[in-house]
Design a protein around this motif. Structure first.
Motif, PDB file in Angstrom:
ATOM      1  N   LEU A   7      77.395  32.703  15.583  1.00  0.00           N
ATOM      2  CA  LEU A   7      77.641  34.116  15.313  1.00  0.00           C
ATOM      3  C   LEU A   7      78.046  34.848  16.590  1.00  0.00           C
ATOM      4  CD1 LEU A   7      77.536  35.987  12.854  1.00  0.00           C
ATOM      5  CD2 LEU A   7      75.203  36.600  13.496  1.00  0.00           C
ATOM      6  N   SER A   8      77.411  34.479  17.692  1.00  0.00           N
ATOM      7  CA  SER A   8      77.757  35.089  18.980  1.00  0.00           C
ATOM      8  C   SER A   8      79.154  34.680  19.427  1.00  0.00           C
ATOM      9  CB  SER A   8      76.730  34.687  20.044  1.00  0.00           C
ATOM     10  OG  SER A   8      75.434  35.145  19.703  1.00  0.00           O
ATOM     11  N   GLN A   9      79.535  33.432  19.145  1.00  0.00           N
ATOM     12  CA  GLN A   9      80.854  32.954  19.549  1.00  0.00           C
ATOM     13  C   GLN A   9      81.979  33.628  18.763  1.00  0.00           C
ATOM     14  OE1 GLN A   9      80.648  28.686  19.195  1.00  0.00           O
ATOM     15  NE2 GLN A   9      79.481  28.434  21.097  1.00  0.00           N
ATOM     16  N   PHE A  10      81.678  34.096  17.549  1.00  0.00           N
ATOM     17  CA  PHE A  10      82.695  34.799  16.768  1.00  0.00           C
ATOM     18  C   PHE A  10      83.228  36.017  17.519  1.00  0.00           C
ATOM     19  CE2 PHE A  10      80.865  33.107  12.557  1.00  0.00           C
ATOM     20  CZ  PHE A  10      81.789  32.076  12.536  1.00  0.00           C
ATOM     21  N   GLN A  11      82.370  36.648  18.321  1.00  0.00           N
ATOM     22  CA  GLN A  11      82.777  37.830  19.073  1.00  0.00           C
ATOM     23  C   GLN A  11      83.912  37.511  20.048  1.00  0.00           C
ATOM     24  OE1 GLN A  11      81.883  41.038  18.941  1.00  0.00           O
ATOM     25  NE2 GLN A  11      83.158  41.604  20.695  1.00  0.00           N
ATOM     26  N   GLU A  12      84.008  36.255  20.485  1.00  0.00           N
ATOM     27  CA  GLU A  12      85.018  35.860  21.467  1.00  0.00           C
ATOM     28  C   GLU A  12      86.309  35.363  20.818  1.00  0.00           C
ATOM     29  OE1 GLU A  12      84.246  36.577  24.507  1.00  0.00           O
ATOM     30  OE2 GLU A  12      82.231  37.142  23.844  1.00  0.00           O
ATOM     31  N   SER A  13      86.414  35.448  19.501  1.00  0.00           N
ATOM     32  CA  SER A  13      87.607  34.952  18.809  1.00  0.00           C
ATOM     33  C   SER A  13      88.838  35.751  19.215  1.00  0.00           C
ATOM     34  CB  SER A  13      87.410  35.049  17.291  1.00  0.00           C
ATOM     35  OG  SER A  13      86.303  34.283  16.881  1.00  0.00           O
ATOM     36  N   SER A  14      89.998  35.089  19.195  1.00  0.00           N
ATOM     37  CA  SER A  14      91.241  35.754  19.578  1.00  0.00           C
ATOM     38  C   SER A  14      92.392  35.269  18.709  1.00  0.00           C
ATOM     39  CB  SER A  14      91.566  35.490  21.052  1.00  0.00           C
ATOM     40  OG  SER A  14      91.777  34.094  21.280  1.00  0.00           O
ATOM     41  N   PHE A  15      93.494  36.015  18.753  1.00  0.00           N
ATOM     42  CA  PHE A  15      94.724  35.664  18.034  1.00  0.00           C
ATOM     43  C   PHE A  15      95.865  35.731  19.035  1.00  0.00           C
ATOM     44  CE2 PHE A  15      98.562  36.936  15.701  1.00  0.00           C
ATOM     45  CZ  PHE A  15      98.601  35.984  14.696  1.00  0.00           C
TER      46      PHE A  15
ATOM     47  N   VAL B 139      94.988  37.530  22.126  1.00  0.00           N
ATOM     48  CA  VAL B 139      94.504  38.908  21.974  1.00  0.00           C
ATOM     49  C   VAL B 139      93.174  38.859  21.227  1.00  0.00           C
ATOM     50  CG1 VAL B 139      94.980  41.198  21.032  1.00  0.00           C
ATOM     51  CG2 VAL B 139      96.863  39.783  21.894  1.00  0.00           C
ATOM     52  N   SER B 140      92.119  39.420  21.825  1.00  0.00           N
ATOM     53  CA  SER B 140      90.792  39.351  21.225  1.00  0.00           C
ATOM     54  C   SER B 140      90.763  40.059  19.874  1.00  0.00           C
ATOM     55  CB  SER B 140      89.757  39.977  22.158  1.00  0.00           C
ATOM     56  OG  SER B 140      90.061  41.337  22.399  1.00  0.00           O
ATOM     57  N   LEU B 141      90.042  39.475  18.927  1.00  0.00           N
ATOM     58  CA  LEU B 141      89.929  40.060  17.595  1.00  0.00           C
ATOM     59  C   LEU B 141      88.902  41.178  17.539  1.00  0.00           C
ATOM     60  CD1 LEU B 141      90.001  36.814  15.409  1.00  0.00           C
ATOM     61  CD2 LEU B 141      91.853  38.458  15.733  1.00  0.00           C
ATOM     62  N   PHE B 142      87.980  41.182  18.489  1.00  0.00           N
ATOM     63  CA  PHE B 142      86.915  42.179  18.498  1.00  0.00           C
ATOM     64  C   PHE B 142      86.834  42.805  19.881  1.00  0.00           C
ATOM     65  CE2 PHE B 142      85.865  38.830  15.473  1.00  0.00           C
ATOM     66  CZ  PHE B 142      85.800  39.565  14.300  1.00  0.00           C
ATOM     67  N   GLY B 143      86.579  44.113  19.900  1.00  0.00           N
ATOM     68  CA  GLY B 143      86.620  44.851  21.148  1.00  0.00           C
ATOM     69  C   GLY B 143      85.313  44.835  21.902  1.00  0.00           C
ATOM     70  N   SER B 144      85.334  45.495  23.055  1.00  0.00           N
ATOM     71  CA  SER B 144      84.140  45.598  23.896  1.00  0.00           C
ATOM     72  C   SER B 144      83.395  46.902  23.664  1.00  0.00           C
ATOM     73  CB  SER B 144      84.541  45.494  25.374  1.00  0.00           C
ATOM     74  OG  SER B 144      85.486  46.500  25.698  1.00  0.00           O
ATOM     75  N   SER B 145      83.962  47.792  22.854  1.00  0.00           N
ATOM     76  CA  SER B 145      83.300  49.046  22.508  1.00  0.00           C
ATOM     77  C   SER B 145      83.638  49.397  21.073  1.00  0.00           C
ATOM     78  CB  SER B 145      83.737  50.181  23.441  1.00  0.00           C
ATOM     79  OG  SER B 145      85.092  50.511  23.221  1.00  0.00           O
ATOM     80  N   SER B 146      82.875  50.316  20.494  1.00  0.00           N
ATOM     81  CA  SER B 146      83.056  50.660  19.090  1.00  0.00           C
ATOM     82  C   SER B 146      84.373  51.381  18.834  1.00  0.00           C
ATOM     83  CB  SER B 146      81.891  51.537  18.613  1.00  0.00           C
ATOM     84  OG  SER B 146      81.808  52.707  19.422  1.00  0.00           O
ATOM     85  N   SER B 147      85.022  51.883  19.889  1.00  0.00           N
ATOM     86  CA  SER B 147      86.266  52.637  19.718  1.00  0.00           C
ATOM     87  C   SER B 147      87.509  51.823  20.083  1.00  0.00           C
ATOM     88  CB  SER B 147      86.225  53.900  20.595  1.00  0.00           C
ATOM     89  OG  SER B 147      86.074  53.556  21.959  1.00  0.00           O
ATOM     90  N   SER B 148      87.351  50.534  20.293  1.00  0.00           N
ATOM     91  CA  SER B 148      88.487  49.689  20.661  1.00  0.00           C
ATOM     92  C   SER B 148      89.480  49.591  19.508  1.00  0.00           C
ATOM     93  CB  SER B 148      88.011  48.289  21.042  1.00  0.00           C
ATOM     94  OG  SER B 148      87.189  48.340  22.188  1.00  0.00           O
ATOM     95  N   THR B 149      90.758  49.830  19.787  1.00  0.00           N
ATOM     96  CA  THR B 149      91.806  49.759  18.762  1.00  0.00           C
ATOM     97  C   THR B 149      93.089  49.179  19.360  1.00  0.00           C
ATOM     98  OG1 THR B 149      92.576  52.010  19.251  1.00  0.00           O
ATOM     99  CG2 THR B 149      90.928  51.757  17.490  1.00  0.00           C
ATOM    100  N   LEU B 150      94.003  48.814  18.482  1.00  0.00           N
ATOM    101  CA  LEU B 150      95.359  48.413  18.849  1.00  0.00           C
ATOM    102  C   LEU B 150      96.329  49.329  18.114  1.00  0.00           C
ATOM    103  CD1 LEU B 150      95.202  44.499  18.589  1.00  0.00           C
ATOM    104  CD2 LEU B 150      95.232  45.866  20.682  1.00  0.00           C
TER     105      LEU B 150
ATOM    106  N   ILE C 203      83.269  45.968  17.317  1.00  0.00           N
ATOM    107  CA  ILE C 203      82.366  44.983  17.916  1.00  0.00           C
ATOM    108  C   ILE C 203      81.669  44.206  16.809  1.00  0.00           C
ATOM    109  CG2 ILE C 203      80.365  44.671  19.382  1.00  0.00           C
ATOM    110  CD1 ILE C 203      80.996  47.294  20.668  1.00  0.00           C
ATOM    111  N   LEU C 204      81.656  42.907  16.935  1.00  0.00           N
ATOM    112  CA  LEU C 204      80.898  42.095  15.990  1.00  0.00           C
ATOM    113  C   LEU C 204      79.463  41.944  16.477  1.00  0.00           C
ATOM    114  CD1 LEU C 204      81.009  40.451  13.413  1.00  0.00           C
ATOM    115  CD2 LEU C 204      81.696  38.465  14.760  1.00  0.00           C
ATOM    116  N   LEU C 205      79.323  41.560  17.740  1.00  0.00           N
ATOM    117  CA  LEU C 205      78.001  41.430  18.370  1.00  0.00           C
ATOM    118  C   LEU C 205      78.114  41.888  19.813  1.00  0.00           C
ATOM    119  CD1 LEU C 205      76.960  37.897  17.097  1.00  0.00           C
ATOM    120  CD2 LEU C 205      76.057  40.072  16.293  1.00  0.00           C
TER     121      LEU C 205
END
Length: 262
Positions: free
Chosen positions: A123-131, A134-145, A163-165
């Motif tokens: 579950l923790s590793q899911f946070q590091e997923s990318s495409f 480009v990371s799929l999940f940000g480092s803050s709740s307001s991260s956007t593309l 953020i996932l975790l």
């Protein structure tokens, strides 16, 4: 009309008409062989200028269609990770319920903890997923593309990189409780199962947001495709030759050339 010897006006007029017919015949051949009504700038200077702008807009629309398609693929990949994370949380909640069985021995509960620790790590590793890097999940709740939706860049939308975790206050409650870090199911026993149910609800909200953004991008793709078709139609009316009409002119000019030469 007087009779002259040195100047043959009729012959000169015939030669002039022959030259004109040959010029028109050559233009007809050039248009039919190239498929373009404007074979050179002098054929339609204004039309050529408009056609160039339309051609550039078509190429930009094609590029933008590709960009939006990639953004949609990004969201679909993100949703796939969120779906996997939901399955992990469901299994963890199942393990937590089984862990609370009074008939289970200490050894039995230790076995449940082994699976829990592995699932927590995943579950923790899911946070590091990318495409594509480009990371799929940000480092803050307001991260956007930001994704542009039109060929001229006048319209755009933001897609979430929630953020996932992590340590952010808006992270799923299952992480902020710190239970994942401790590596034990005991923290979820009894009434603490509400932490997992809240986390599943938060994950469901993330998937709903993802789905709404993907739906908007799909409609944007439909709009780009329609716009491209209309641009091509407009450019074709200016630049492409009407084969039927031009063939008729070709036959006429060919006859005039032959009669003029005769």
């Amino acid at each position: 009309m007087g009779i002259t010897i040195n100047t043959n006006t009729s012959a000169s007029l015939s030669a002039l008409n022959l030259n004109r017919s040959q010029t028109l015949l050559q233009k007809s051949l050039a248009r039919l062989s190239s498929g373009s009504r404007i074979s050179e700038a002098s054929d339609d200077a204004g039309g050529l200028a408009v056609s160039m702008k339309l051609s550039a807009a078509i190429k930009r629309t094609d590029a933008q269609y590709s960009n939006v398609s990639n953004a949609l693929s990004y969201l679909q990949t993100q949703d796939g990770v969120l779906k996997s994370a939901a399955s992990v949380l469901e299994r963890i909640s199942e393990l937590a319920t089984l862990y609370g069985d009074v008939t289970k021995s200490t050894a039995d509960k230790a076995n449940y903890d082994v699976e829990f620790r592995n699932l927590a790590q995943q579950l923790s590793q899911f946070q590091e997923s990318s495409f594509n890097g480009v990371s799929l999940f940000g480092s803050s709740s307001s991260s956007t593309l930001s994704v542009s939706l039109t060929d001229d860049g006048s319209q755009s939308m933001s897609i979430s990189k929630s953020i996932l975790l992590g340590s952010d206050s808006n992270t799923m409650s299952v992480a902020t409780e710190g239970t994942l870090a401790t590596g034990t199911l005991s923290g979820f026993a009894g009434t603490q199962l509400s932490v997992l149910t809240s986390a599943i609800q938060e994950l469901a909200t993330l998937r709903a947001t993802n789905g709404a953004e993907a739906s908007r991008l799909q409609y944007s793709l439909d709009s780009l495709a329609t716009n491209r078709t209309n641009l091509e139609a407009a450019n074709s009316r200016i630049f492409d030759v009407d084969v039927a009409s031009e063939t008729t002119r070709l036959a006429r000019n060919n006859i005039l050339v032959q009669s003029g030469a005769a």
